[in-house]
Design a protein around this motif. Structure first.
Motif, PDB file in Angstrom:
ATOM      1  N   VAL A 197      13.288  12.832 -37.146  1.00  0.00           N
ATOM      2  CA  VAL A 197      12.005  13.533 -37.009  1.00  0.00           C
ATOM      3  C   VAL A 197      10.860  12.523 -36.912  1.00  0.00           C
ATOM      4  O   VAL A 197       9.984  12.631 -36.049  1.00  0.00           O
ATOM      5  N   ILE A 198      10.867  11.524 -37.791  1.00  0.00           N
ATOM      6  CA  ILE A 198       9.798  10.521 -37.782  1.00  0.00           C
ATOM      7  C   ILE A 198       9.813   9.749 -36.467  1.00  0.00           C
ATOM      8  O   ILE A 198       8.754   9.472 -35.879  1.00  0.00           O
ATOM      9  N   ALA A 199      10.995   9.402 -35.983  1.00  0.00           N
ATOM     10  CA  ALA A 199      11.090   8.679 -34.713  1.00  0.00           C
ATOM     11  C   ALA A 199      10.512   9.501 -33.568  1.00  0.00           C
ATOM     12  O   ALA A 199       9.811   8.972 -32.696  1.00  0.00           O
ATOM     13  N   GLU A 200      10.773  10.814 -33.574  1.00  0.00           N
ATOM     14  CA  GLU A 200      10.255  11.668 -32.502  1.00  0.00           C
ATOM     15  C   GLU A 200       8.753  11.888 -32.635  1.00  0.00           C
ATOM     16  O   GLU A 200       8.016  11.871 -31.649  1.00  0.00           O
ATOM     17  N   GLN A 201       8.274  12.051 -33.858  1.00  0.00           N
ATOM     18  CA  GLN A 201       6.868  12.371 -34.076  1.00  0.00           C
ATOM     19  C   GLN A 201       5.948  11.168 -33.887  1.00  0.00           C
ATOM     20  O   GLN A 201       4.731  11.341 -33.776  1.00  0.00           O
ATOM     21  N   THR A 202       6.498   9.955 -33.876  1.00  0.00           N
ATOM     22  CA  THR A 202       5.667   8.770 -33.676  1.00  0.00           C
ATOM     23  C   THR A 202       5.734   8.256 -32.240  1.00  0.00           C
ATOM     24  O   THR A 202       5.201   7.177 -31.935  1.00  0.00           O
ATOM     25  N   PRO A 226      10.372  19.136 -47.763  1.00  0.00           N
ATOM     26  CA  PRO A 226      10.072  19.237 -46.327  1.00  0.00           C
ATOM     27  C   PRO A 226       8.968  18.275 -45.916  1.00  0.00           C
ATOM     28  O   PRO A 226       8.156  17.831 -46.732  1.00  0.00           O
ATOM     29  N   LEU A 227       8.936  17.979 -44.642  1.00  0.00           N
ATOM     30  CA  LEU A 227       7.862  17.173 -44.066  1.00  0.00           C
ATOM     31  C   LEU A 227       6.713  18.080 -43.660  1.00  0.00           C
ATOM     32  O   LEU A 227       6.920  19.264 -43.348  1.00  0.00           O
ATOM     33  N   VAL A 228       5.522  17.565 -43.660  1.00  0.00           N
ATOM     34  CA  VAL A 228       4.350  18.300 -43.177  1.00  0.00           C
ATOM     35  C   VAL A 228       4.097  17.834 -41.754  1.00  0.00           C
ATOM     36  O   VAL A 228       3.751  16.674 -41.516  1.00  0.00           O
ATOM     37  N   LEU A 229       4.278  18.757 -40.798  1.00  0.00           N
ATOM     38  CA  LEU A 229       4.127  18.428 -39.386  1.00  0.00           C
ATOM     39  C   LEU A 229       2.984  19.240 -38.774  1.00  0.00           C
ATOM     40  O   LEU A 229       2.824  20.415 -39.113  1.00  0.00           O
ATOM     41  N   PRO A 230       2.197  18.631 -37.879  1.00  0.00           N
ATOM     42  CA  PRO A 230       2.312  17.246 -37.432  1.00  0.00           C
ATOM     43  C   PRO A 230       1.990  16.264 -38.556  1.00  0.00           C
ATOM     44  O   PRO A 230       1.269  16.598 -39.499  1.00  0.00           O
ATOM     45  N   LEU A 231       2.538  15.065 -38.439  1.00  0.00           N
ATOM     46  CA  LEU A 231       2.308  14.036 -39.445  1.00  0.00           C
ATOM     47  C   LEU A 231       0.829  13.658 -39.491  1.00  0.00           C
ATOM     48  O   LEU A 231       0.128  13.717 -38.483  1.00  0.00           O
ATOM     49  N   ARG A 232       0.371  13.264 -40.650  1.00  0.00           N
ATOM     50  CA  ARG A 232      -1.008  12.789 -40.753  1.00  0.00           C
ATOM     51  C   ARG A 232      -1.146  11.470 -40.002  1.00  0.00           C
ATOM     52  O   ARG A 232      -0.250  10.625 -40.057  1.00  0.00           O
ATOM     53  N   ALA A 260      -3.500  21.422 -29.855  1.00  0.00           N
ATOM     54  CA  ALA A 260      -2.892  20.573 -30.878  1.00  0.00           C
ATOM     55  C   ALA A 260      -2.517  21.353 -32.127  1.00  0.00           C
ATOM     56  O   ALA A 260      -1.801  20.835 -32.989  1.00  0.00           O
ATOM     57  N   LEU A 261      -2.963  22.604 -32.223  1.00  0.00           N
ATOM     58  CA  LEU A 261      -2.671  23.421 -33.398  1.00  0.00           C
ATOM     59  C   LEU A 261      -1.328  24.134 -33.302  1.00  0.00           C
ATOM     60  O   LEU A 261      -0.911  24.785 -34.265  1.00  0.00           O
ATOM     61  N   LEU A 299       1.352  11.782 -31.115  1.00  0.00           N
ATOM     62  CA  LEU A 299       0.260  11.031 -31.739  1.00  0.00           C
ATOM     63  C   LEU A 299      -1.077  11.696 -31.457  1.00  0.00           C
ATOM     64  O   LEU A 299      -1.934  11.791 -32.350  1.00  0.00           O
ATOM     65  N   VAL A 300      -1.278  12.145 -30.220  1.00  0.00           N
ATOM     66  CA  VAL A 300      -2.523  12.847 -29.881  1.00  0.00           C
ATOM     67  C   VAL A 300      -2.618  14.146 -30.663  1.00  0.00           C
ATOM     68  O   VAL A 300      -3.685  14.494 -31.190  1.00  0.00           O
ATOM     69  N   ARG A 301      -1.499  14.861 -30.764  1.00  0.00           N
ATOM     70  CA  ARG A 301      -1.507  16.123 -31.514  1.00  0.00           C
ATOM     71  C   ARG A 301      -1.825  15.874 -32.981  1.00  0.00           C
ATOM     72  O   ARG A 301      -2.620  16.600 -33.591  1.00  0.00           O
ATOM     73  N   SER A 302      -1.230  14.839 -33.566  1.00  0.00           N
ATOM     74  CA  SER A 302      -1.506  14.502 -34.960  1.00  0.00           C
ATOM     75  C   SER A 302      -2.992  14.183 -35.167  1.00  0.00           C
ATOM     76  O   SER A 302      -3.635  14.685 -36.097  1.00  0.00           O
TER      77      SER A 302
END
Length: 898
Positions: A197-202, A226-232, A260-261, A299-302
């Motif tokens: 998940v982290i690899a995809e979200q970054t 759980p993770l909070v997505l999108p990541l901060r 982005a929401l 990254l833009v979405r975050s």
């Protein structure tokens, strides 16, 4: 830390360094993309002197400070003296004199007559503007300076001084390399699904990935929270996105912020301005797939999501939920989870499953994490989460499936729990772990038809897994327990049960002949079988050395790939590649591995033995044995006591084979003996295929009695479990251990046994082994025949000849003792000449660069990519090279070069 990925980029820098002409290159990359790491890796791979220059941004306000740093770093007092004199006379002069300064600096570099040197400048764009201009001028006119200059920057303005120089952009890391980096960075006990998940979200940004891993709580890293997505957003995220967002304003920025929401939404609603969406898509900020739209970069979405105040976010979620209620129920479930007092976690998970089914795994994971965050962990939520995990597994996303499987508790309903167990055992097996299946000890209710069907299918599946682990008694026990239900289950389940029996029989060496399988393997009968049934059947045929039949059955699965779950398609591609490797047709094997890797939906997992072995085979066949050993060693280092022992034995057996071919028999013996100890209970020699390698290794080491004992064991096992492969390898082994009285007949028998349809690889091995123990003209003749057979088998470059090849001395006292030969090296395998210097002098610098890649095992397409030329140009240069040096083929060229 070792650099993950970036092989092509590092190769281009090292190629630039070794070419005879001076040249420059600008490496462009976003913040966090690893520009410095690429320079570090390149500096460690070149033989030239390397000058590293790190730019101090605080000096950018001092005119020409960068030029002073460059000349001082050359470590030549004349350079420092010249530059001080030149700059001292013009520092306060008219800027129009800059061209004069530039030419004087260039003349200085040429006068110094430096040795060929690689200059690496990190963050050139942080230097003062005057230095950037002068260094760009110098970099474009390096002829006669002996310098190769590589500089990194974040951006090259089209009107800036660097725009005219050759450039290379550092793209985001692919998903597989990003996950490998996450594994290398995180703690060993980190949850692999969380890392995925982290690899995809970054978005493949190494800097952002490392920062996000550092921000996670340990419970999140382990997967228990759980993770909070999108990541901060992290500092690197802010720097990457700030310049992107700065180009968008007004209505466009408002629409982008609202997009982005939500992970993915439908374009059909009135809430989205189509003209604005098209403009954002043209800028590369939004991805449109059919009627679905989403912000392209996580990254833009975050950045945009968390930049919006919480109150405004909640209000926007409410508006978007109301607008989407008629056309996008999945987006509604997501938005309402932020506005409702009691969010509906089940609705979120149903939406996540739909996203996963439609090929939006990122959106599915985002909604699943949100459901875990707001839900109450009820059984209905666990059932919905199980459905999500099943779809993720069907798409071969093991990490994600395992991550959510761990959050699911056993169900009260036996049917539901069988679903959970099927998923649990499948993930374990595909991850290369042992499947214990203790839960199956509880008997099923034979009066409940649905439960009997589910349990029978599960028993058959686990029996197949146990057979693959060579635990045949356990497998037979499971199949026996399924027999009482066989008469009442549907045809599909009965077919799976029969296929599992075939798998057990194949591992045991007792699979019935083709004529007794499914109407003689009639196509119409096979087409009526399910994909899992066909895969088990084809694999059983492959294990039984019926490679043509297996090839045909695999083709049936792949022919209907458009209607088959991705997990079965990938399994068919991998098992098809394994079948071609076992058949000894390496041309087909490499094509099959290519098809498997290009069509794989899963990131590279070197923890999986099957994947590691396939990758290691590719390296081995393409002449990169050291890379093959590195892959095998890495996979073995990650193996644990929970791993499948059969898979571990295969890793050791293949490692031993590579070492044997590399002329390292002592190490080969250790690896092969380890494989033998693990697989000792398996009496079918065709499965592991290590006994013949052990015989050959013992012969090379002079351990004649051990070689004869192993040959006797191979003969006994072959009599109990006959196969074509076993007959060929046994004949070779008997020839290697024969005494004076029977040696000639045994050698003749080993060669005459081969038929045109037999494995060219095994034929080459027999020829090479007999050449190694032969004498006189026979030795040279067999060696040449072995070289031709290896090439016919499809090896893309020669294998190295074993060192200290043993010659066959007379038998002493009835025992055969082998001693290292003092004669010329034996042509036991195709090999290179000892010195290629004379050959290289006949080639131009450009041709030498191509030859270098050929000797490293690159294919034409890869050579073209790394040297930045067309594939047609590579082919033409190779033709010229062959003509100049008198080479007949690629392998012959490598042999000439040594």
């Amino acid at each position: 830390m070792e650099l993950t990925g970036r092989r092509t980029e590092v190769d281009r820098i090292t190629t630039l360094a070794v070419l005879p002409r001076e040249s420059a290159l600008v490496v462009v990359g976003d913040p966090g993309s690893g520009r410095t790491s690429v320079l570090d890796a390149a500096s460690g791979r070149v033989s030239l002197p390397v000058v590293r220059i790190g730019v101090n941004g605080s000096e950018s306000r001092w005119p020409l400070s960068g030029v002073t740093t460059l000349f001082s770093a050359l470590d030549d007092h004349r350079a420092a003296a010249h530059v001080s004199r030149i700059l001292g006379t013009v520092r306060d002069a008219d800027p129009a004199q800059a061209i004069v300064v530039a030419h004087e600096l260039l003349d200085t570099l040429r006068t110094l007559q430096l040795p060929p040197t690689l200059v690496l400048i990190d963050d050139l764009d942080r230097m003062d503007a005057a230095s950037q201009t002068l260094i760009a001028f110098l970099a474009g006119r390096l002829a006669g300076t002996s310098l190769r200059v590589v500089a990194t920057v974040a951006l090259v303005p089209s009107d800036g001084p660097l725009a005219a120089l050759p450039s290379m952009r550092l793209a985001p890391l692919p998903a597989d390399e990003a996950l490998l980096l996450a594994r290398a960075t995180a703690a060993d006990d980190a949850n692999d699904g969380v890392l995925a998940v982290i690899a995809e979200q970054t978005a493949g940004n190494p800097g952002a990935l490392r920062e996000q891993l550092g921000m996670l709580r340990r419970e999140q890293l382990l997967g228990s929270e759980p993770l909070v997505l999108p990541l901060r957003p992290t500092p690197t995220t802010d720097r990457v996105v700030a310049s992107v967002v700065a180009a968008v304003a007004g209505r466009d920025l408002d629409v982008l912020a609202r997009l982005a929401l939500v992970p993915v939404t439908k374009l059909a609603g009135p809430e989205w301005d189509r003209d604005v969406v098209e403009d954002l898509a043209a800028l590369g900020l939004v991805e449109v797939r059919g009627q679905s739209i989403a912000v392209r970069s996580p990254l833009v979405r975050s950045y945009l999501h968390w930049r919006m105040p919480a109150r405004d976010r909640r209000a926007a979620h409410a508006e978007l939920a109301a607008a989407a209620v008629t056309h996008d129920p999945r987006a509604v479930a997501w938005h309402r989870s932020f506005t409702d007092d009691e969010p509906d976690a089940v609705a979120l998970l149903h939406a996540a499953r739909a996203y996963a089914t439609d090929g939006h795994p990122g959106a599915a994971v985002t909604l699943a994490e949100r459901a875990l965050h707001v839900g109450g962990r009820s059984e209905s939520e666990h059932l919905a989460l199980l459905a999500v995990a099943e779809v993720l597994l069907a798409h071969r996303l093991l990490g994600y499936a395992a991550r959510y499987l761990a959050a699911i508790q056993p169900f009260r309903s036996r049917l539901d729990d069988v679903r959970r167990l099927r998923l649990h055992y499948s993930v374990q097996y595909l991850n290369g772990e042992a499947v214990e299946a203790d839960e199956l000890l509880v008997p099923a209710d034979a009066t409940d038809t649905a439960e009997a069907e589910a349990v029978t299918g599960l028993l058959a599946m686990v029996a197949s897994f146990r057979a693959e682990a060579w635990e045949l008694e356990h497998a037979r026990d499971l199949l026996q327990r399924a027999e009482p239900f066989e008469a009442t289950v549907p045809d599909g389940t009965r077919q799976i049960l029969q296929a599992a029996r075939h798998t057990v029989a194949a591992v045991d060496g007792s699979l019935p002949p083709d004529r007794d399988l499914h109407d003689g393997l009639a196509t119409t009968t096979l087409l009526a079988l399910s994909d899992p049934t066909l895969l088990l059947l084809a694999h059983a045929l492959s294990l039984s050395d019926r490679h043509r039949s297996a090839r045909r059955v695999f083709a049936l699965v792949l022919a209907r790939a458009a209607h088959t779950a991705p997990v079965w398609v990938e399994a068919a591609r991998y098992l098809s590649a394994e079948n071609e490797v076992r058949s000894g047709n390496f041309r087909l094997a490499l094509r099959a591995i290519d098809a498997w890797e290009s069509g794989s939906s899963v990131v590279e997992r070197l923890r999986e033995p099957s994947r590691a072995i396939a990758i290691a085979w590719r390296h081995f066949l393409e002449g990169r044995p050291q890379a093959s050993l590195e892959v095998l060693d890495r996979c073995l280092a990650l193996r644990s006591t929970s791993g499948l022992w059969g898979a571990t034995a295969k890793l050791h057996a293949f490692r031993g084979r590579v070492l044997l071919f590399e002329g390292r028999p002592a190490e080969a013996a250790a690896a092969l003996e380890t494989a033998d100890a693990i697989g000792r209970t398996l009496r079918n020699p065709t499965v592991l295929r290590h006994l013949g390698d052990l015989v050959e290794t013992y012969v090379q080491l002079g351990r004649t009695e051990d070689a004869r004992a192993m040959t006797a064991r191979l003969a006994a096992d072959h009599r109990a479990h006959p196969s074509r492969w076993g007959a060929l390898v046994l004949a070779r082994s008997l020839a290697l251990v024969a005494d004076d009285g029977t040696r000639d007949a045994a050698r003749h028998r080993a060669l005459e046994l081969f038929e045109p349809t037999d494995s060219q690889f095994e034929r080459a091995r027999t020829l090479a082994a007999l050449a190694a123990t032969g004498t006189g003209p026979d030795r040279a003749r067999l060696g040449a025949a072995a070289a031709a057979a290896y090439e016919a088998a499809g090896l893309r470059r020669p294998l190295a000849a074993p060192q200290g090849v043993a010659a066959m001395p007379p038998a002493v006292g009835g025992a055969l003792r082998l001693a290292p030969s003092t004669t010329a090296p034996s042509p036991t395998t195709p090999r290179s000449a000892p010195d290629g210097t004379a050959v290289l002098t006949m080639l131009t610098a450009e041709e030498q660069a191509v030859v270098q890649k050929v000797t490293e095992g690159y294919r034409n397409r890869e050579i073209a990519t790394s040297l930045y030329m067309s594939q047609r140009t590579v082919e033409l240069r190779l033709t010229q090279i062959y003509r100049k040096v008198g080479a007949r083929s690629r392998s012959h060229l490598v042999a000439l070069l040594g």
